[in-house]
Design an enzyme around this catalytic site. Structure first.
Site, mmCIF file in Angstrom:
data_model
loop_
_atom_site.group_PDB
_atom_site.id
_atom_site.type_symbol
_atom_site.label_atom_id
_atom_site.label_comp_id
_atom_site.label_asym_id
_atom_site.label_seq_id
_atom_site.Cartn_x
_atom_site.Cartn_y
_atom_site.Cartn_z
ATOM 1 N N HIS A 1 -9.256 4.495 -2.157
ATOM 2 C CA HIS A 1 -8.525 4.523 -0.880
ATOM 3 C C HIS A 1 -9.388 5.219 0.168
ATOM 4 O O HIS A 1 -10.434 5.787 -0.150
ATOM 5 C CB HIS A 1 -7.220 5.304 -1.053
ATOM 6 C CG HIS A 1 -6.141 4.504 -1.681
ATOM 7 N ND1 HIS A 1 -4.960 4.227 -1.049
ATOM 8 C CD2 HIS A 1 -6.078 3.898 -2.887
ATOM 9 C CE1 HIS A 1 -4.211 3.485 -1.851
ATOM 10 N NE2 HIS A 1 -4.854 3.275 -2.972
ATOM 11 N N ASP B 1 -8.951 0.449 6.408
ATOM 12 C CA ASP B 1 -7.933 0.346 7.452
ATOM 13 C C ASP B 1 -8.476 0.883 8.778
ATOM 14 O O ASP B 1 -8.568 0.160 9.770
ATOM 15 C CB ASP B 1 -6.673 1.115 7.010
ATOM 16 C CG ASP B 1 -5.516 0.941 7.977
ATOM 17 O OD1 ASP B 1 -5.650 0.161 8.947
ATOM 18 O OD2 ASP B 1 -4.474 1.587 7.786
ATOM 19 N N ASP C 1 0.854 -1.184 0.000
ATOM 20 C CA ASP C 1 0.000 0.000 0.000
ATOM 21 C C ASP C 1 0.898 1.244 0.000
ATOM 22 O O ASP C 1 1.813 1.355 0.827
ATOM 23 C CB ASP C 1 -0.855 -0.052 1.284
ATOM 24 C CG ASP C 1 -1.992 0.945 1.282
ATOM 25 O OD1 ASP C 1 -2.382 1.406 0.194
ATOM 26 O OD2 ASP C 1 -2.501 1.245 2.385
ATOM 27 N N ASP D 1 2.796 5.104 -5.437
ATOM 28 C CA ASP D 1 2.023 6.332 -5.218
ATOM 29 C C ASP D 1 2.898 7.539 -5.533
ATOM 30 O O ASP D 1 3.635 8.021 -4.686
ATOM 31 C CB ASP D 1 1.506 6.396 -3.780
ATOM 32 C CG ASP D 1 0.701 7.666 -3.540
ATOM 33 O OD1 ASP D 1 0.520 8.455 -4.499
ATOM 34 O OD2 ASP D 1 0.260 7.876 -2.392
HETATM 35 ZN ZN LIG Z 1 -4.413 4.986 0.791
#
Ligand SMILES: [Zn+2]
Length: 324
Positions: free
Chosen positions: A226, A271, A82, A104
């Site tokens: 996300h 999360d 991630d 990312d």
């Molecule tokens: Zn994220």
């Protein structure tokens, strides 16, 4: 069944109108809670690891725990990095047995994002077995481990950029910004309306128009969300009733995520909701049993809460139950 990449899972999810849950893990109880829940629901699942989790638990422990979960459940499980911040961390994970990585570079310029994503894709796709790559266009507000963006500095994905980005990078899936946000405080109170009866904040709706436009431009291409915890208020209440102090924690309503899962969204990251469930289970146990000091007792209750939450997510939000 060994670990799998996300390619086939996303193809089936896209066609089937559901999404696969990508749950962050950093200790044994969380890995067990997620995978036992997925097993009982006959659901594929993605276990994802952030830079913070790697620092906390060490990569080798995480990898071995996930391998144990594969052996224990026999499920198709994706081990995903991630928010990989650079090429090196992606390479390290690919070499170390991850089956999927995220690069990312969303905080960089469009051209730099393309260049870095392409470099990771070339390395990942050359790997045997093939490793899938997720990238991000647009930025989310909020805090997730080392990723911090102030509210107000976020930017929605520009649909007119997505085709060029996917074509030039060869990426397998794309995270877009349509109003979700990292952390348990996803929205500032002034962005929300407050329910006069319960006092609970109602966040602004997701930008489904952007999602729609992106999916029109990229037919059949898997989209990722996300920052998609819902901050279920029942857990916030348990935490606060048992000594916690979470004020105005608010997330993305589950019905909006369900709607997105029926569209082009194939992966939904969760999360904060796991953290809240774990904390609720532990706090409740500690308050009810002040004489207990065996971690198996209170962490075991935390694990049970996380497992129940993941089952709820799979069946009521993601729709990935009975999709094996
Ligand atoms: Zn994220």
């Amino acid at each position: 069944m060994p670990l799998v990449n996300s390619k086939e899972l996303f193809e089936k999810a896209y066609k089937g109108g559901y999404a696969i849950g990508a749950f962050n893990c950093n200790n044994m109880e969380i890995v067990q809670a997620i995978t036992e829940a997925a097993k009982e629901c006959n659901s594929p699942v993605i276990l994802q690891v952030s830079a913070g989790a790697r620092k906390y638990a060490k990569p080798v422990y995480l990898r071995k725990m996930v391998e144990a979960a594969v052996e224990d459940t026999g499920l198709p499980i994706v081990l995903h990095l991630d928010h990989g911040a650079d090429f090196e961390i992606c390479k390290d994970c690919i070499d170390g047995g991850f089956t999927s990585v995220m690069i990312d570079a969303s905080s960089k310029s469009f051209e730099e994002n393309i260049a870095l994503t392409k470099k990771v894709v070339e390395y990942a796709h050359a790997h045997k077995p093939y490793v899938t790559v997720e990238a991000e266009l647009g930025t989310l507000a909020g805090i997730e481990d080392d990723v911090k963006v102030e509210h107000g500095a976020e930017s929605y994905t520009k649909p007119e950029q997505v085709e060029e980005f996917v074509r030039r990078t060869g990426v397998d899936s794309l995270a877009i910004a349509i109003g979700t946000s990292h952390g348990a405080y996803k929205f500032k109170p002034e962005q929300c309306t407050r329910d006069p009866k319960t006092g609970v904040l109602c966040p602004p709706p997701l930008r489904f128009d952007i999602l729609e436009e992106v999916s029109k431009r990229l037919p059949g291409f898997p989209i990722v969300l996300h920052g998609s915890s819902s901050v279920n208020q029942e857990y916030v209440k348990i935490i606060n009733d048992n000594g916690g102090a979470l004020v105005d924690a608010v997330g993305v309503p589950e019905n909006q995520l369900r709607q997105a899962a029926g569209m082009a969204v194939c992966k939904i990251n969760i999360d904060s909701d796991l953290r809240l469930a774990m904390t609720a289970g532990i706090r409740e146990h500690m308050k009810a049993h002040p004489d207990h000091f065996d971690p198996r007792q209170y962490v075991g209750d935390g694990r049970k809460y996380v497992k129940d939450l993941v089952k709820h997510k799979i069946t009521e939000v993601l729709g990935s139950n009975d999709k094996l």
